[in-house]
Write a protein that holds these residues in place. Structure first.
Motif, PDB file in Angstrom:
ATOM      1  N   TRP A  76       0.856  -1.184   0.000  1.00  0.00           N
ATOM      2  CA  TRP A  76       0.000   0.000   0.000  1.00  0.00           C
ATOM      3  C   TRP A  76       0.890   1.231   0.000  1.00  0.00           C
ATOM      4  CZ3 TRP A  76      -5.189   0.230  -0.621  1.00  0.00           C
ATOM      5  CH2 TRP A  76      -5.939  -0.923  -0.400  1.00  0.00           C
ATOM      6  N   PHE A  77       0.535   2.181  -0.821  1.00  0.00           N
ATOM      7  CA  PHE A  77       1.191   3.483  -0.875  1.00  0.00           C
ATOM      8  C   PHE A  77       0.122   4.555  -0.742  1.00  0.00           C
ATOM      9  CE2 PHE A  77       5.584   2.630  -2.337  1.00  0.00           C
ATOM     10  CZ  PHE A  77       5.478   1.278  -2.579  1.00  0.00           C
ATOM     11  N   ARG A  78       0.546   5.772  -0.498  1.00  0.00           N
ATOM     12  CA  ARG A  78      -0.411   6.879  -0.455  1.00  0.00           C
ATOM     13  C   ARG A  78       0.232   8.127  -1.040  1.00  0.00           C
ATOM     14  NH1 ARG A  78      -0.724   7.884   6.134  1.00  0.00           N
ATOM     15  NH2 ARG A  78       1.374   8.794   6.388  1.00  0.00           N
ATOM     16  N   GLN A  79      -0.630   8.998  -1.528  1.00  0.00           N
ATOM     17  CA  GLN A  79      -0.155  10.250  -2.113  1.00  0.00           C
ATOM     18  C   GLN A  79      -1.100  11.367  -1.728  1.00  0.00           C
ATOM     19  OE1 GLN A  79       0.494  10.129  -6.361  1.00  0.00           O
ATOM     20  NE2 GLN A  79       1.905  11.859  -6.250  1.00  0.00           N
ATOM     21  N   ALA A  80      -0.557  12.339  -1.023  1.00  0.00           N
ATOM     22  CA  ALA A  80      -1.312  13.523  -0.644  1.00  0.00           C
ATOM     23  C   ALA A  80      -1.115  14.606  -1.702  1.00  0.00           C
ATOM     24  CB  ALA A  80      -0.844  14.026   0.717  1.00  0.00           C
ATOM     25  N   PRO A  81      -2.034  15.554  -1.801  1.00  0.00           N
ATOM     26  CA  PRO A  81      -1.904  16.616  -2.807  1.00  0.00           C
ATOM     27  C   PRO A  81      -0.581  17.351  -2.694  1.00  0.00           C
ATOM     28  CG  PRO A  81      -4.080  16.663  -1.842  1.00  0.00           C
ATOM     29  CD  PRO A  81      -3.282  15.665  -1.044  1.00  0.00           C
ATOM     30  N   GLY A  82       0.112  17.469  -3.795  1.00  0.00           N
ATOM     31  CA  GLY A  82       1.368  18.197  -3.819  1.00  0.00           C
ATOM     32  C   GLY A  82       2.557  17.437  -3.261  1.00  0.00           C
ATOM     33  N   LYS A  83       2.349  16.179  -2.908  1.00  0.00           N
ATOM     34  CA  LYS A  83       3.438  15.385  -2.345  1.00  0.00           C
ATOM     35  C   LYS A  83       3.699  14.149  -3.204  1.00  0.00           C
ATOM     36  CE  LYS A  83       2.803  16.763   2.477  1.00  0.00           C
ATOM     37  NZ  LYS A  83       2.667  16.275   3.873  1.00  0.00           N
ATOM     38  N   GLU A  85      -3.104  14.145   8.937  1.00  0.00           N
ATOM     39  CA  GLU A  85      -1.969  13.974   8.020  1.00  0.00           C
ATOM     40  C   GLU A  85      -1.997  12.637   7.283  1.00  0.00           C
ATOM     41  OE1 GLU A  85      -1.845  14.833  11.251  1.00  0.00           O
ATOM     42  OE2 GLU A  85      -0.088  13.942  12.257  1.00  0.00           O
ATOM     43  N   ASP A  86      -2.925  11.753   7.633  1.00  0.00           N
ATOM     44  CA  ASP A  86      -3.102  10.511   6.881  1.00  0.00           C
ATOM     45  C   ASP A  86      -3.964  10.720   5.637  1.00  0.00           C
ATOM     46  OD1 ASP A  86      -3.419   8.834  10.028  1.00  0.00           O
ATOM     47  OD2 ASP A  86      -1.670   8.844   8.703  1.00  0.00           O
ATOM     48  N   THR A  87      -4.523  11.900   5.483  1.00  0.00           N
ATOM     49  CA  THR A  87      -5.349  12.195   4.319  1.00  0.00           C
ATOM     50  C   THR A  87      -4.543  12.059   3.036  1.00  0.00           C
ATOM     51  OG1 THR A  87      -6.812  13.685   5.538  1.00  0.00           O
ATOM     52  CG2 THR A  87      -6.679  13.997   3.158  1.00  0.00           C
ATOM     53  N   ALA A  88      -5.031  11.231   2.124  1.00  0.00           N
ATOM     54  CA  ALA A  88      -4.321  10.959   0.875  1.00  0.00           C
ATOM     55  C   ALA A  88      -5.160  10.009   0.027  1.00  0.00           C
ATOM     56  CB  ALA A  88      -2.960  10.324   1.151  1.00  0.00           C
ATOM     57  N   VAL A  89      -4.727   9.835  -1.195  1.00  0.00           N
ATOM     58  CA  VAL A  89      -5.240   8.742  -2.009  1.00  0.00           C
ATOM     59  C   VAL A  89      -4.363   7.523  -1.733  1.00  0.00           C
ATOM     60  CG1 VAL A  89      -5.706   7.892  -4.331  1.00  0.00           C
ATOM     61  CG2 VAL A  89      -6.095  10.306  -3.787  1.00  0.00           C
ATOM     62  N   TYR A  90      -4.988   6.422  -1.402  1.00  0.00           N
ATOM     63  CA  TYR A  90      -4.264   5.208  -1.070  1.00  0.00           C
ATOM     64  C   TYR A  90      -4.319   4.246  -2.247  1.00  0.00           C
ATOM     65  CZ  TYR A  90      -3.705   6.600   3.771  1.00  0.00           C
ATOM     66  OH  TYR A  90      -3.319   7.257   4.924  1.00  0.00           O
ATOM     67  N   TYR A  91      -3.154   3.725  -2.611  1.00  0.00           N
ATOM     68  CA  TYR A  91      -3.022   2.819  -3.742  1.00  0.00           C
ATOM     69  C   TYR A  91      -2.493   1.462  -3.285  1.00  0.00           C
ATOM     70  CZ  TYR A  91      -3.111   7.133  -6.527  1.00  0.00           C
ATOM     71  OH  TYR A  91      -3.455   8.329  -7.102  1.00  0.00           O
ATOM     72  N   CYS A  92      -3.034   0.410  -3.849  1.00  0.00           N
ATOM     73  CA  CYS A  92      -2.434  -0.901  -3.630  1.00  0.00           C
ATOM     74  C   CYS A  92      -1.582  -1.251  -4.841  1.00  0.00           C
ATOM     75  CB  CYS A  92      -3.480  -1.969  -3.364  1.00  0.00           C
ATOM     76  SG  CYS A  92      -4.668  -2.235  -4.694  1.00  0.00           S
TER      77      CYS A  92
END
Length: 119
Positions: free
Chosen positions: A34-41, A86-93
């Motif tokens: 699992w990965f995650r990506q927050a806006p601008g990061k 700060e856990d807010t993000a799109v989470y990808y598997c």
């Protein structure tokens, strides 16, 4: 071939469980992550699990998130507890061949599911 679900809006301190359903050859991959990506990061590693069940976590989520897999259902889960804004993000598997926190090493990716944590 990887379908992520389970995201949503939750208050700080709450919980969510993400699911990633795999089809075809993707679940036969030795490692699911699992990965995650927050806006601008940049996309960042969250957790991974091998076929044998060995797990690895980012320091920022240790003790709060738990990754697991159900081989019979071809599904990987990510339990998110004690959520923080700060856990807010799109989470990808993702599925790959080796246990690593490098996104580039993963061969297959799901479409992502949004997790939003309000303060």
């Amino acid at each position: 071939q990887l379908q992520a679900s389970g995201g949503g809006l939750v208050q700080a301190g709450g919980s969510l469980r993400l699911s990633c359903a795999a089809s075809g050859r993707t679940f036969s991959s030795p490692v699911m992550g699992w990965f995650r990506q927050a806006p601008g990061k940049e996309r960042e590693f969250v957790a991974s699990i091998s076929r044998s069940g060995s797990t690895s976590y980012a320091d920022s989520v240790k003790g709060r998130f738990t990754i697991s897999r159900d081989n019979a259902k071809n599904t990987v889960y990510l339990q998110l507890n004690s959520l923080k804004p700060e856990d807010t993000a799109v989470y990808y598997c993702a599925a790959g061949q080796v246990t690593t926190n490098r996104a580039r090493a993963y061969d297959y990716w799901g479409q992502g599911t949004q997790v939003t944590v309000s303060s």
